[in-house]
Every structure is written in structure tokens, then in C-alpha cells.
Design a protein around this motif. Structure first.
Motif, PDB file in Angstrom:
ATOM      1  N   LYS A  79     -58.925  12.207   0.916  1.00 18.55           N
ATOM      2  CA  LYS A  79     -59.298  10.875   0.425  1.00 18.55           C
ATOM      3  C   LYS A  79     -58.362  10.504  -0.722  1.00 18.55           C
ATOM      4  O   LYS A  79     -58.233  11.256  -1.691  1.00 18.55           O
ATOM      5  CB  LYS A  79     -60.748  10.895  -0.058  1.00 18.55           C
ATOM      6  N   THR A  80     -57.735   9.341  -0.630  1.00 15.59           N
ATOM      7  CA  THR A  80     -56.620   9.035  -1.534  1.00 15.59           C
ATOM      8  C   THR A  80     -56.905   7.949  -2.575  1.00 15.59           C
ATOM      9  O   THR A  80     -56.019   7.642  -3.375  1.00 15.59           O
ATOM     10  CB  THR A  80     -55.395   8.553  -0.724  1.00 15.59           C
ATOM     11  N   TYR A  81     -58.085   7.383  -2.591  1.00 12.99           N
ATOM     12  CA  TYR A  81     -58.315   6.223  -3.467  1.00 12.99           C
ATOM     13  C   TYR A  81     -58.011   6.531  -4.938  1.00 12.99           C
ATOM     14  O   TYR A  81     -58.124   7.666  -5.372  1.00 12.99           O
ATOM     15  CB  TYR A  81     -59.755   5.727  -3.318  1.00 12.99           C
ATOM     16  N   GLN A  86     -59.107   0.796  -3.952  1.00 13.28           N
ATOM     17  CA  GLN A  86     -59.481   1.293  -2.622  1.00 13.28           C
ATOM     18  C   GLN A  86     -58.238   1.766  -1.875  1.00 13.28           C
ATOM     19  O   GLN A  86     -58.269   2.775  -1.180  1.00 13.28           O
ATOM     20  CB  GLN A  86     -60.130   0.134  -1.867  1.00 13.28           C
ATOM     21  N   HIS A 335     -50.320   8.766   0.275  1.00 11.83           N
ATOM     22  CA  HIS A 335     -51.116   7.663   0.809  1.00 11.83           C
ATOM     23  C   HIS A 335     -50.509   7.271   2.149  1.00 11.83           C
ATOM     24  O   HIS A 335     -49.422   7.724   2.504  1.00 11.83           O
ATOM     25  CB  HIS A 335     -51.100   6.467  -0.146  1.00 11.83           C
ATOM     26  N   GLU A 417     -56.598   4.513   4.504  1.00 13.93           N
ATOM     27  CA  GLU A 417     -57.298   5.587   5.206  1.00 13.93           C
ATOM     28  C   GLU A 417     -56.814   6.959   4.731  1.00 13.93           C
ATOM     29  O   GLU A 417     -55.798   7.072   4.067  1.00 13.93           O
ATOM     30  CB  GLU A 417     -57.119   5.455   6.730  1.00 13.93           C
ATOM     31  N   ASP A 418     -57.570   7.989   5.105  1.00 13.41           N
ATOM     32  CA  ASP A 418     -57.246   9.352   4.688  1.00 13.41           C
ATOM     33  C   ASP A 418     -55.875   9.769   5.215  1.00 13.41           C
ATOM     34  O   ASP A 418     -55.400   9.273   6.241  1.00 13.41           O
ATOM     35  CB  ASP A 418     -58.288  10.343   5.231  1.00 13.41           C
ATOM     36  N   VAL A 434     -63.065  17.504   4.942  1.00  7.70           N
ATOM     37  CA  VAL A 434     -62.626  16.291   4.244  1.00  7.70           C
ATOM     38  C   VAL A 434     -62.644  16.592   2.751  1.00  7.70           C
ATOM     39  O   VAL A 434     -63.664  16.984   2.200  1.00  7.70           O
ATOM     40  CB  VAL A 434     -63.545  15.094   4.562  1.00  7.70           C
ATOM     41  N   ASP A 436     -61.193  15.639  -1.390  1.00 10.21           N
ATOM     42  CA  ASP A 436     -60.614  14.619  -2.260  1.00 10.21           C
ATOM     43  C   ASP A 436     -59.221  15.076  -2.684  1.00 10.21           C
ATOM     44  O   ASP A 436     -58.946  16.273  -2.795  1.00 10.21           O
ATOM     45  CB  ASP A 436     -61.488  14.388  -3.495  1.00 10.21           C
ATOM     46  N   GLN A 437     -58.359  14.100  -2.934  1.00  6.37           N
ATOM     47  CA  GLN A 437     -56.979  14.430  -3.350  1.00  6.37           C
ATOM     48  C   GLN A 437     -56.949  15.292  -4.613  1.00  6.37           C
ATOM     49  O   GLN A 437     -56.046  16.119  -4.783  1.00  6.37           O
ATOM     50  CB  GLN A 437     -56.238  13.121  -3.608  1.00  6.37           C
TER      51      GLN A 437
END
Ligand SMILES: [Zn+2]
Length: 454
Positions: A79-81, A86, A335, A417-418, A434, A436-437
Motif C-alpha cells: 500500500k503506497t498512499y 491517496q 508507486h 493501486e498497490d 498485503v 504497508d510501504q
């Protein structure tokens, strides 16, 4: 040069506990070295298209081909946010990986309270490179972008605005608060081996008249600065702390690169590994394929894919020249991009070409009667319109062709997106599910036995 020998680097926690109190026990060090490869903007669709492109360049249909890192055993979605975005940028995503803390978009390794444009020199979050250096490891940075660009800068620096590349770029408020620019931060950092582009922030692009490349070379008799590929190749493979900057700004796209002037990302990676591994300290090396992103921003899939294949070749060189029992290799993107593989082209259709037809016609056609390419972008400069001159195969296969877009914008954008994280080597089993970055920081510090909270 660091001279710490880590012949006992892989001591287990239980062995350590025999001679230290329990409170002093460090986490087990699983990996002697970590190499973090970041394909800037290398989303999953880019990997898929590059795989097909590489396979077709070898005479295969393409879809069945595997890029080097697709053979790795461990995989996660990332997850890159950013803290406030976003769809992220490279500054926030590189910060997440290097410090385990998300920043606002456009900021490099600052606390979440720092104001944009303000001074970030105080209370900067601890980076992997800080922990690695304190533990005696060597630090390497390779990028095809300017070495002061967001992704490489996040290895060694911090800035409340990613644009603070030279002193001329630092805002007055930030200057008044004593902030330094990223080029100056690199020269003052503990980096041992650095190759990339971007002389301007170190020399001519400065207001203060300093020549930071000369300052690097003057740091010690073991320091060397090179600006030509031939000078890099003339250096001994080990024994020097090297800064190599081969272009004024970013290095060339792989498709345009003159090998006599600029080393490839594979060559730079190989030289970094040769130099760092000879120190026997263990090392943290970050390698960025920085221009995949730039080609995508121009909706030029050909250069994005050729740079992705060159990036995969660099990963392959790293796999071949390291010991899989002691080096953790991670491959990820910071990203994604709004890049799609669409239509119903038949198996083996040229990935850069027009979608072929299953109905006996030359190509498939849209509702306006025009053929279209397999690769496209959601937004960017070359908006698709009903046209009197239909696209031709010869036109879209040209290297400079910009794929069509749905939404008109001056530059194509990142996507939210991921992305994937591929991993092999000691500590790679932590890469799953899944994630987080920010957990990439945990994977790296965990593998190296570094303790972030000390
Ligand atoms: Zn970008």
C-alpha cells in the motif's frame, strides 16, 4: 572507508546473550547485506508489459517470459498512499521505506508535523542508512535519476520540500532556519559509494559558489569523484569511496544511452556491489531505476519498458554476484502509473502495437472505426479523439510514439493501486500478504538486526 570486520556478523541472538545481559541482546542479524531495488513508477502493469516486451525481443510470444525478479520466492502487495495523499509521490513513498514513517506528499524524511517549506533539520526521523552506519555497515546509492531526486535523496537526506536539491532551491524561510540542501547533505552523509546523474545541484546550479564534487574528493585520500564513464571504469573495483555523477541532470533513458558516456544501471549496480562487498562490513545498497517514471509521465511506453528491462538486468547481476545465504534482495516500486494493457489482442501480438482483430480484419476497431493500441494511459498529453487519419502499426511502433490517453493533462500521473514487493534471501520470508510501504523499513532493519528505537 569503514574498517569493521563482520566475520561474526551472523551471530545469533542466543550466542550474544551468553556474553551480554538480556537487556542488551540485539535482534538476530539474518542478512549481512541488503539491496533495495526501486523501479520508480514500476506498477504491476509495467512489470507485465515489460515481461512481454522482453520475451518478444528474444523471439518468444512474450506472455510466458519471466523478468529476473519474478523468479523470487516471496511476494507482497504494498500500500503506497502518503500521509495526506491517496495517490502518492516518490518523496512520501521513499520516506516510508527509509524511515518507516509516512510523510505528506513532496516531503522527504521529515516528521509528520513539519510544515511544507519549513526547516526539516531538527528531529528528522532515523533512516535505515543512519542505523546501518551506526552498526558499521557501508552505504551505497545508485540511481539513473539525479542523485538529489526524491528516491535517492531519501536514503541520505531530509527536506521539507523535495525540490531543495541545491542551495539555490531552498526557500528563504528554510534557509533562515538553517536548513541545508540535499546535495550538501549527501556530501556530509555517511554514504560510501554513490553513482547517478545530476551535477548541477553540486556545482553550477549553486548560489554559494561551492563545488561539492571537489569537496567529496577532498574528504580523504580514499575518496574519488568521477564524471565520465571511462574514469569510473579506470578506478580499481575496490578501495575507494566513489561519487560518480555522469550527467548535468537525469541520466539518459536506456533507449538513448551512449555507453561510452554513461554506464548502464546494470554496470553501476555491479560496480557498487564489487566495491561494497570488498569492505566486508556488510552493506545497505539502494538502486533506483529512476526513469521508468519519467517515460510514463510522457506516455512513452517504449522508453518505460526498455528502462524496466534494464532495471531487471541490474537485479539479475545482483543475484549472480551475491551469496543468497547472506544478501537480502528486495525489488519494488514506489508507486504505480495509470498505464493499462487492454483490448483483446491475441497471444504474441506485439505489445507496443495495435490490437489485432479476431474477425478477419487487419485490426480491431473502436466505435469510431479507428484502430487502437494495447498499451494506453488513463491521462496525459496525447488525448484520444475521433481522427480522420487512423493510427498505423508503423506509427505506433516508433520509439518516440506516445500512447493515447482518455483524460487530457500536460503530464500523465501516478496511480494509487498497490505495487508488488519481490524478495529473496535471508529475511525475505517476512515479505507476504498485503503490507504497508512502511513495513519495508521493518523488513530491512529486521534482516540486518538493526534496532530502530535505540
Ligand atoms: Zn513521477
Amino acid at each position: 572507508m569503514k574498517a569493521i570486520f563482520l566475520t561474526a556478523a551472523l551471530l545469533s541472538a542466543s550466542a550474544l546473550s551468553a556474553c551480554t545481559s538480556q537487556a542488551e541482546v540485539k535482534p538476530e542479524r539474518k542478512a549481512k547485506n541488503v539491496i533495495l531495488f526501486i523501479g520508480d513508477g514500476m506498477g504491476v502493469s509495467t512489470v507485465t508489459a515489460a515481461r512481454i516486451f522482453a520475451g518478444q525481443s528474444k523471439g518468444l510470444a512474450g506472455e510466458e517470459y519471466e523478468l529476473s525478479f519474478e523468479k523470487f520466492d516471496n511476494l507482497a502487495l504494498i500500500k503506497t498512499y502518503n500521509l495526506d495523499a491517496q495517490v502518492p509521490d516518490s518523496a512520501g513513498t521513499a520516506s516510508a521505506m527509509n524511515t518507516g514513517i509516512k510523510t505528506q506528499i513532496g516531503k522527504i524524511n521529515v516528521t509528520q508535523a513539519d510544515n511544507f517549506g519549513g526547516c526539516a533539520d531538527r528531529k528528522a526521523p532515523v533512516k535505515i542508512a543512519d542505523l546501518a552506519d551506526a552498526a558499521g555497515l557501508s552505504i551505497g546509492i545508485v540511481s539513473t535519476a539525479r542523485i538529489t531526486h526524491a528516491t535517492p535523496a531519501a536514503v541520505y537526506g531530509h527536506a521539507a520540500a523535495r525540490g531543495f536539491e541545491s542551495d539555490a532551491d531552498v526557500s528563504k524561510n528554510a534557509r533562515d532556519a538553517g536548513c541545508t540542501d540535499l546535495a550538501a547533505q549527501l556530501i556530509a552523509s555517511k554514504a560510501d559509494y554513490v553513482l547517478g546523474g545530476g551535477t548541477a545541484p553540486f556545482t553550477a546550479g549553486r548560489n554559494d559558489g561551492r563545488d561539492l564534487t571537489a569537496e567529496w574528493a577532498a574528504k580523504s585520500p580514499d575518496h574519488a569523484y568521477v564524471s565520465k564513464a571511462s574514469d569510473l571504469r579506470a578506478l580499481p573495483s575496490a578501495g575507494k569511496d566513489v561519487l560518480g555523477l555522469f550527467t548535468k541532470s537525469h541520466m539518459a533513458f536506456e533507449a538513448d544511452r551512449d555507453n561510452s558516456r554513461e554506464p548502464s544501471i546494470k554496470e553501476m549496480t555491479q560496480r557498487a556491489i564489487d566495491n561494497l562487498s570488498a569492505r566486508d562490513t556488510g552493506y545497505f545498497l539502494m538502486v533506483e531505476g529512476g526513469r521508468i517514471d519519467h517515460a510514463h509521465h510522457g506516455t512513452n511506453a517504449y522508453r518505460a519498458l526498455t528502462d524496466t528491462v534494464a532495471f531487471a538486468d541490474a537485479v539479475e547481476a545482483a543475484v549472480k554476484s551475491t551469496d543468497p545465504s547472506e544478501t537480502l534482495i528486495l525489488v519494488t516500486a514506489d508507486h504505480s502509473h495509470v498505464f493499462t494493457i487492454a483490448g483483446y489482442p491475441k497471444r504474441g501480438n506485439p505489445i507496443l502495437g495495435l490490437v489485432d482483430s479476431a474477425a478477419g480484419k487487419a485490426f480491431a476497431y473502436d466505435k469510431d472505426g479507428n484502430p487502437y493500441t494495447t498499451l494506453g494511459y488513463h491521462n496525459g498529453p496525447n488525448i484520444r479523439k475521433p481522427v480522420s487519419e487512423p493510427l498505423t502499426q508503423a506509427q505506433v511502433l516508433k520509439p518516440d510514439y506516445r500512447q493515447q490517453t482518455a483524460v487530457a493533462m500536460n503530464a500523465e500521473t501516478h496511480a494509487g493501486e498497490d505495487v508488488a514487493l519481490y524478495a529473496t534471501g535471508p529475511g525475505s520470508e517476512a515479505v507476504r500478504g498485503v503490507m504497508d510501504q512502511t513495513e519495508i523499513f521493518d523488513v530491512i532493519t529486521g534482516a540486518l538486526g538493526l534496532t530502530p528505537n535505540e
